[in-house]
Scaffold this active site. Sequence first.
Site, PDB file in Angstrom:
ATOM      1  N   ASP A  78       0.806  -1.235   0.000  1.00  0.00           N
ATOM      2  CA  ASP A  78       0.000   0.000   0.000  1.00  0.00           C
ATOM      3  C   ASP A  78       0.830   1.272   0.000  1.00  0.00           C
ATOM      4  O   ASP A  78       2.010   1.280   0.348  1.00  0.00           O
ATOM      5  CB  ASP A  78      -0.962  -0.005   1.204  1.00  0.00           C
ATOM      6  CG  ASP A  78      -0.247  -0.184   2.538  1.00  0.00           C
ATOM      7  OD1 ASP A  78       0.824  -0.834   2.575  1.00  0.00           O
ATOM      8  OD2 ASP A  78      -0.742   0.332   3.546  1.00  0.00           O
ATOM      9  N   GLU A 136      -0.587  -2.004   5.141  1.00  0.00           N
ATOM     10  CA  GLU A 136       0.317  -1.961   6.293  1.00  0.00           C
ATOM     11  C   GLU A 136       0.198  -0.618   7.013  1.00  0.00           C
ATOM     12  O   GLU A 136       0.413  -0.530   8.215  1.00  0.00           O
ATOM     13  CB  GLU A 136       1.768  -2.188   5.846  1.00  0.00           C
ATOM     14  CG  GLU A 136       2.761  -2.362   6.986  1.00  0.00           C
ATOM     15  CD  GLU A 136       3.190  -1.064   7.630  1.00  0.00           C
ATOM     16  OE1 GLU A 136       3.343  -1.022   8.869  1.00  0.00           O
ATOM     17  OE2 GLU A 136       3.364  -0.066   6.904  1.00  0.00           O
TER      18      GLU A 136
HETATM   19 NI    NI Z   1       6.688   0.916   5.397  1.00  0.00          NI
END
Ligand code: NI
Length: 403
Positions: A78, A136
């Site tokens: 991401d 994340e």
């Molecule tokens: Ni990172």
Amino acid sequence: MLIQRLVGITKDEVIEWRRYLHTYPELSFQEDKTAQFVYDALRTFGDLEISRPTKTSVMARLVGSKPGKVIALRADMDALPIKEENDFNFVSKNPGVMHACGHDGHTAMLLGTAKILTQLKNLIEGEVRFIFQHAEELLPGGAQEMVKAGVLEGVDEVIGIHLVSTVEVGKIGICHGAATAGSDTFDIKIKGRGGHSSEPHLTVDPIAIGAQVISNLQHIVSRNLNPLEKLVVSVTKFHSGSAYNVIPDTAVISGSVRSLNPEIRQRIPNLVKKVVKGVTEAHNASFELNYHFGYSSVINNDRVRELVEEMIIEMLGSDNLLRLPALMSGEDFSAFSDERPSCFIFVGAGNQKKGIIHPHHHPRFTFDEDALEIGVELFVQSSFKLLGIESSKKLNKSSINFH
Ligand code: NI
């Protein structure tokens, strides 16, 4: 060495993937096109069992010719809500979204690794699992969703890599024990009684009480707990009131807690509560406390870490292996390291000479693409090392068909 040759052959492709991903970044939990791109690329490698554990994640399994251990390699995919200020020719084409943490590189490296290991399938004893993880950067994080979806079933050990622009390219950093911090947050609402600013004795002033709560929270680090414990308690928001002549009813205080010791981490909510309860009671106010546990600390397993270190020394020499102190930032790789013996590796990707100096999450963040080759080799070599396959001996004897 064959692995180096294979990495060399894949290098340009890895750079190409990275640049494509960098051009089309997607935010956490919205990685639809990224996941599709990864899925489509994996399908061209052949011999992989590919699945979609969640809407925007991808997993691929490479089952070797003989039984053995199962290891998992993880990359996050991401991007961040940042407006890119770089001026190279593959800057983000999605306004306000940018790969400013290097996850484009992580995804490209793991694709390269999957391609190489697929070509070496006849040497694999056991299984290598490639985990392309979403989200994340945003709580509750994609890692725990993937764990819930069963991606670790049967897995013995997990390896993750993060590119780091503050470490020069060619160096690799490893932490002993904790690698990142447990990152938690809290919200405290102080409930007093408002009134006119000229008659404070008739009010219960939540601002004056809040100020004392804030000073008393500073006593948790190094007064309640040993100053040697790596712990940060920071108040980052204090909101109350809206007029010059009105004492408000309530004040809201929020903040962040970072810690490296899981036991200490569990004690913090109670210490915060004691402070808030004591101060508010002393002044006839009441309170609400919401404490939110975020990502836990990534903990490197000693045995896995030692194997990885051995391999890095073989790869780059001991001068290029750095022992790093833990970072106080959070990382949801902990959802994997909480479940299985793991090692999280920091691959140097900065380059002072090339002007690659900006920290992660900066609008001009980038990394030296030479680091990608190192990351791929590291993933490939770790797979052989952890599966207990002596790569150099067997690889030199084998014949490989390049696709
Ligand atoms: Ni990172």
